[in-house]
Enzyme design. Structure first.
Site, PDB file in Angstrom:
ATOM      1  N   GLU A 153       2.966 -34.258 -95.339  1.00  0.00           N
ATOM      2  CA  GLU A 153       0.789 -34.938 -95.384  1.00  0.00           C
ATOM      3  C   GLU A 153       0.537 -35.112 -94.322  1.00  0.00           C
ATOM      4  O   GLU A 153      -0.602 -34.438 -94.296  1.00  0.00           O
ATOM      5  CB  GLU A 153       1.520 -36.259 -95.967  1.00  0.00           C
ATOM      6  CG  GLU A 153       0.049 -37.302 -96.841  1.00  0.00           C
ATOM      7  CD  GLU A 153      -0.434 -35.839 -97.699  1.00  0.00           C
ATOM      8  OE1 GLU A 153       0.406 -35.353 -98.117  1.00  0.00           O
ATOM      9  OE2 GLU A 153      -2.040 -36.122 -98.246  1.00  0.00           O
ATOM     10  N   LYS A 195      16.585 -27.852 -83.865  1.00  0.00           N
ATOM     11  CA  LYS A 195      15.388 -29.072 -83.572  1.00  0.00           C
ATOM     12  C   LYS A 195      15.699 -30.761 -84.138  1.00  0.00           C
ATOM     13  O   LYS A 195      15.950 -30.934 -85.122  1.00  0.00           O
ATOM     14  CB  LYS A 195      13.689 -29.061 -84.503  1.00  0.00           C
ATOM     15  CG  LYS A 195      13.368 -29.706 -84.326  1.00  0.00           C
ATOM     16  CD  LYS A 195      11.486 -29.347 -85.010  1.00  0.00           C
ATOM     17  CE  LYS A 195      10.264 -30.438 -84.095  1.00  0.00           C
ATOM     18  NZ  LYS A 195      10.380 -31.472 -84.925  1.00  0.00           N
ATOM     19  N   ARG A 216       7.399 -39.474 -74.800  1.00  0.00           N
ATOM     20  CA  ARG A 216       6.857 -38.676 -74.226  1.00  0.00           C
ATOM     21  C   ARG A 216       5.306 -39.021 -73.545  1.00  0.00           C
ATOM     22  O   ARG A 216       4.414 -38.771 -73.295  1.00  0.00           O
ATOM     23  CB  ARG A 216       6.438 -37.272 -75.793  1.00  0.00           C
ATOM     24  CG  ARG A 216       5.991 -36.538 -75.644  1.00  0.00           C
ATOM     25  CD  ARG A 216       5.030 -36.072 -76.940  1.00  0.00           C
ATOM     26  NE  ARG A 216       6.350 -35.357 -77.904  1.00  0.00           N
ATOM     27  CZ  ARG A 216       6.872 -34.010 -77.412  1.00  0.00           C
ATOM     28  NH1 ARG A 216       6.174 -32.945 -77.112  1.00  0.00           N
ATOM     29  NH2 ARG A 216       7.763 -33.562 -78.130  1.00  0.00           N
ATOM     30  N   GLU A 224      15.960 -35.122 -76.172  1.00  0.00           N
ATOM     31  CA  GLU A 224      15.927 -35.490 -77.874  1.00  0.00           C
ATOM     32  C   GLU A 224      16.947 -37.017 -77.929  1.00  0.00           C
ATOM     33  O   GLU A 224      18.832 -36.468 -77.873  1.00  0.00           O
ATOM     34  CB  GLU A 224      15.972 -34.837 -79.138  1.00  0.00           C
ATOM     35  CG  GLU A 224      15.142 -35.386 -80.428  1.00  0.00           C
ATOM     36  CD  GLU A 224      13.766 -35.578 -79.625  1.00  0.00           C
ATOM     37  OE1 GLU A 224      12.956 -34.570 -78.880  1.00  0.00           O
ATOM     38  OE2 GLU A 224      12.985 -36.205 -80.638  1.00  0.00           O
ATOM     39  N   LYS A 258      12.551 -20.206 -79.461  1.00  0.00           N
ATOM     40  CA  LYS A 258      11.837 -20.151 -77.592  1.00  0.00           C
ATOM     41  C   LYS A 258      12.840 -18.344 -76.983  1.00  0.00           C
ATOM     42  O   LYS A 258      13.744 -17.972 -76.773  1.00  0.00           O
ATOM     43  CB  LYS A 258      12.858 -20.962 -76.899  1.00  0.00           C
ATOM     44  CG  LYS A 258      12.478 -23.031 -77.205  1.00  0.00           C
ATOM     45  CD  LYS A 258      13.078 -23.556 -76.304  1.00  0.00           C
ATOM     46  CE  LYS A 258      13.384 -24.763 -77.035  1.00  0.00           C
ATOM     47  NZ  LYS A 258      13.933 -25.783 -75.848  1.00  0.00           N
ATOM     48  N   CYS A 303      15.777 -54.768-124.542  1.00  0.00           N
ATOM     49  CA  CYS A 303      16.172 -52.992-124.054  1.00  0.00           C
ATOM     50  C   CYS A 303      15.614 -52.027-124.877  1.00  0.00           C
ATOM     51  O   CYS A 303      15.165 -52.176-125.804  1.00  0.00           O
ATOM     52  CB  CYS A 303      17.456 -53.101-124.474  1.00  0.00           C
ATOM     53  SG  CYS A 303      18.107 -51.597-124.060  1.00  0.00           S
ATOM     54  N   CYS A 337      18.367 -50.395-127.688  1.00  0.00           N
ATOM     55  CA  CYS A 337      18.635 -51.393-128.504  1.00  0.00           C
ATOM     56  C   CYS A 337      17.939 -53.004-128.744  1.00  0.00           C
ATOM     57  O   CYS A 337      18.005 -53.404-130.284  1.00  0.00           O
ATOM     58  CB  CYS A 337      20.064 -51.392-128.518  1.00  0.00           C
ATOM     59  SG  CYS A 337      20.404 -52.468-127.142  1.00  0.00           S
TER      60      CYS A 337
END
Length: 663
Positions: free
Chosen positions: A34, A112, A133, A167, A282, A400, A403
């Site tokens: 998203e 990655k 970072r 990482e 890369k 239910c 039933c």
């Protein structure tokens, strides 16, 4: 034009909010897919309408921001993001641009890792500093926490000042262990290993970070051309210096070869002991990298291929409930169909009423849906900021749906139950479970066939399965049931009689007794008779069997209806014991074994069963109590930890040879 400007500002506001949630709070409200969709829309609008350019737009800076909890450190070199590719066409376009500028090149392809980007610096051969970072220019000093990661060397042989990037991540086993502890303590669970790793690195108390069992992969040497000519050479250099680099990497001559490697790893992704969210391509030549250069936010010599999204946004159209074999009522979402991990998803689980209430999920909401591997899709959360007033709060049923019996909720459980043992949904679900692959493995007796046979009056209880061979005429009259199908079904039913006790126990659907507990109980008591006569006290003395499970077992065996079914199954010739002799004395007897990496001859479940038959105890994590680690392709942190603890290791070839000796 005013509407365009309004949309651009709206997108910038949303992206800044989502970026802050992801990088600072470690609690993103929308999935990566998203975020990428919104970013692409903003980038497209800015290109089309340059008059609305803003140097502070999310498209102009590296994603991320800095927490106020830690000292801010200015990076000596920008920590850039990566451009994204989503298909082969994107990769081909990248390849064409690279070759046009730099000529014929080779590519280094790496996994990655889904973790927290980190820069670590060494001065005079000693670990000096670790910085996140952040926003690419300024990061957070998390040296004390990163120092606790055992696989990071504190000293190296190289005396030059060197900056290495990689990482920090949390292995799947550590993530599961952490969430289990948080569940016990009544704490909020981490959504995924990436968030858990980021939250752990940002702990103000380094002892908490140390307890989280983090790890790291290192993949970039700043100014590597001082020592080597290629990126692959820099990774080899890191290996020689004692850093953990990811072994699943490959140098490719063409983008077609890169794509083949990506396709291969896509199929192996779920078997890795850590999470990955894509692969990085890369340019291998450092000279070509310098020639290609960078944009303001991404290098022109690298690109990230993103796996198909496993979390997506769609609309929740309705909520309905289903009845399970134990009578448990499960609410489910009917969704506007959406593709997740390559398949179309139109339904997802909502678990229980408490879950719906806690997440404030309403009919008509835009929701985030996740599908991991073969797990049934689930609704993670709603997006209330997108509501327009048409959404409707859900009212849980009082009876239910099958039933009509009143539903019951036990004080110590979140679920509602139908307690009517004659409820048709409970009957068919319990029979289908008995016949499932993990239980009695009766091929051809799935839920649809069970429902058909039940409606025909031929299947009302588990033991009725073994009378089907006498109902040939009635069964052949049913839709889509020919002679061969009938004979195959009868054959599968007869073969199931020889299954050992643990398979039968799994199939009976006793509450709290899954595959693992069934296996433990069968090995301990050997016969159904001995197990039926065991007291709660005797049951709780068995490893991995708690008091709740023991009480449930005792209640099951004391029930007259269940006693009658077991008597009938025994009369039909269904096996009621396990073959202790199959646990032969072997090299593995008494050993605690961990499997890691991808095995080519056996899948993980087959290998586990074979080891258990040979007397081994198979566990999921490496500890000081582990005796042996068996590893296949792409073995990661578990193998590294075993080597650090000087635990015996065995590669797949040696394991396969040993298996042949016992077969």
């Amino acid at each position: 034009m005013e509407e365009v400007q309004k949309r651009i500002e709206q997108l910038r506001t949303m992206l800044r909010k989502y970026s802050y949630e992801y990088y600072v709070n470690d609690a993103p409200s929308v999935p990566d897919s998203e975020y990428d969709t919104l970013m692409n829309e903003l980038r497209s609008l800015e290109q089309k309408y340059p008059q609305f350019h803003d140097p502070n737009s999310p498209t102009e800076i590296v994603n991320g921001t800095v927490s106020e909890k830690f000292e801010k450190i200015v990076h000596k070199r920008m920590m850039l993001s990566l451009g994204n590719a989503y298909n082969f066409e994107d990769l081909k376009a990248f390849d064409e641009a690279v070759r046009k500028e730099a000529g014929n090149v080779r590519y280094e392809v790496e996994l990655k890792i889904d973790g927290l980007a980190m820069s670590i610096t060494y001065i005079n051969g000693k670990f000096y500093q670790a910085v996140t970072r952040g926003d690419g220019e300024v990061g957070e000093d998390v040296t004390a926490n990163v120092r606790t990661i055992p696989t990071i060397p504190m000293t190296i042989s190289l005396k030059d000042e060197i900056e290495i990037r990689g990482e920090v991540y949390m292995p799947k086993s550590s993530f599961e262990e952490l969430n289990a502890k948080r569940l016990e303590n009544g704490e909020e669970l981490f959504a995924n290993p990436r968030n858990a790793a980021a939250g752990s690195v940002r702990q103000l108390d380094y002892r908490i970070a140390a307890s989280r069992k983090l790890d790291g992969f290192w993949y970039h040497v700043c100014d590597a051309e001082k020592w080597v000519d290629t990126h692959s050479g820099s990774l080899q250099m890191l290996d020689e210096l004692g850093f953990v680099t990811n072994p699943v990497r490959k140098v490719c001559d063409t983008m077609e070869e890169v794509w083949e490697h990506i396709q291969d790893m896509t199929g192996k992704r779920s078997s890795l002991p850590y999470e990955i969210d894509g692969m990085v391509i890369k340019v291998d030549s450092l000279q070509a990298q310098r020639q290609l250069g960078t944009t303001i936010r991404v290098p022109k010599w690298a690109i990230a291929y993103k796996f198909p999204a496993e979390e997506v946004v769609t609309k929740l159209e309705d909520i309905f409930v289903t009845v399970g074999r134990t009578g448990k009522i499960t609410p489910n979402a009917r969704l506007t169909p959406v593709r997740i991990a390559g398949t179309s998803v139109g339904f997802a689980q909502l678990h229980n009423l408490d879950n719906i209430t806690a997440k404030d999920i309403r009919i008509g909401d835009d929701v985030v849906v996740r599908k991991a591997g073969d797990i049934i899709p689930e609704v993670l959360r709603s997006l209330p900021e997108r509501r327009d007033g048409s959404q409707i709060p859900y009212e849980f049923p009082k009876v239910c749906p099958v039933c009509g019996s009143p539903l019951h909720k036990f004080e110590d459980e979140a679920h509602h139950y139908c307690l009517n043992t004659e409820c048709e949904a409970r009957i068919t679900e319990s029979i289908a479970h008995f016949a499932s692959r993990d239980a009695m493995n009766i091929e051809g007796l799935g839920i649809k066939r069970v429902e058909q046979l039940h409606q025909a009056g031929l299947l009302n209880h588990i033991d009725d399965i073994y009378n089907l061979k006498f109902e040939e005429e009635k069964i052949l009259a049913l839709d889509k049931m020919g002679k061969n199908s009938f004979l195959n079904l009868v054959s599968a039913i007869e073969n199931s009689k020889q299954n050992p006790l643990d398979k039968l126990l799994t199939g009976l659907g006793i509450k709290q007794v899954g595959e693992k507990a069934a296996k433990v109980l069968a090995q301990k008591f050997v016969t159904m008779e001995a197990l039926q006569n065991a007291t709660v006290e005797e049951l709780t003395k068995v490893n991995d069997i708690g008091e709740i499970t023991a009480i449930g077992l005792r209640a099951y065996f004391d029930d007259e209806h269940n006693k009658a079914i077991l008597t009938a199954l025994k009369a039909h010739g269904v096996r009621m014991d396990c073959d202790v002799a199959q646990q032969q004395e072997s090299y593995f007897t008494g050993k605690t074994v961990v499997l890691t990496g991808t095995l080519s001859k056996y899948d993980r479940k087959e290998a586990t069963e074979k080891l258990e038959q040979l007397g081994a105890k198979v566990t999921s994590s490496v500890t000081k109590k582990t005796d042996l680690v068996i590893y296949g392709e792409s073995a990661g942190s578990k193998l590294t930890k075993a080597q650090q603890l000087q635990i015996e290791t065995m590669d797949e070839e040696a394991f396969n040879e040993m298996m042949q000796e016992y077969e």
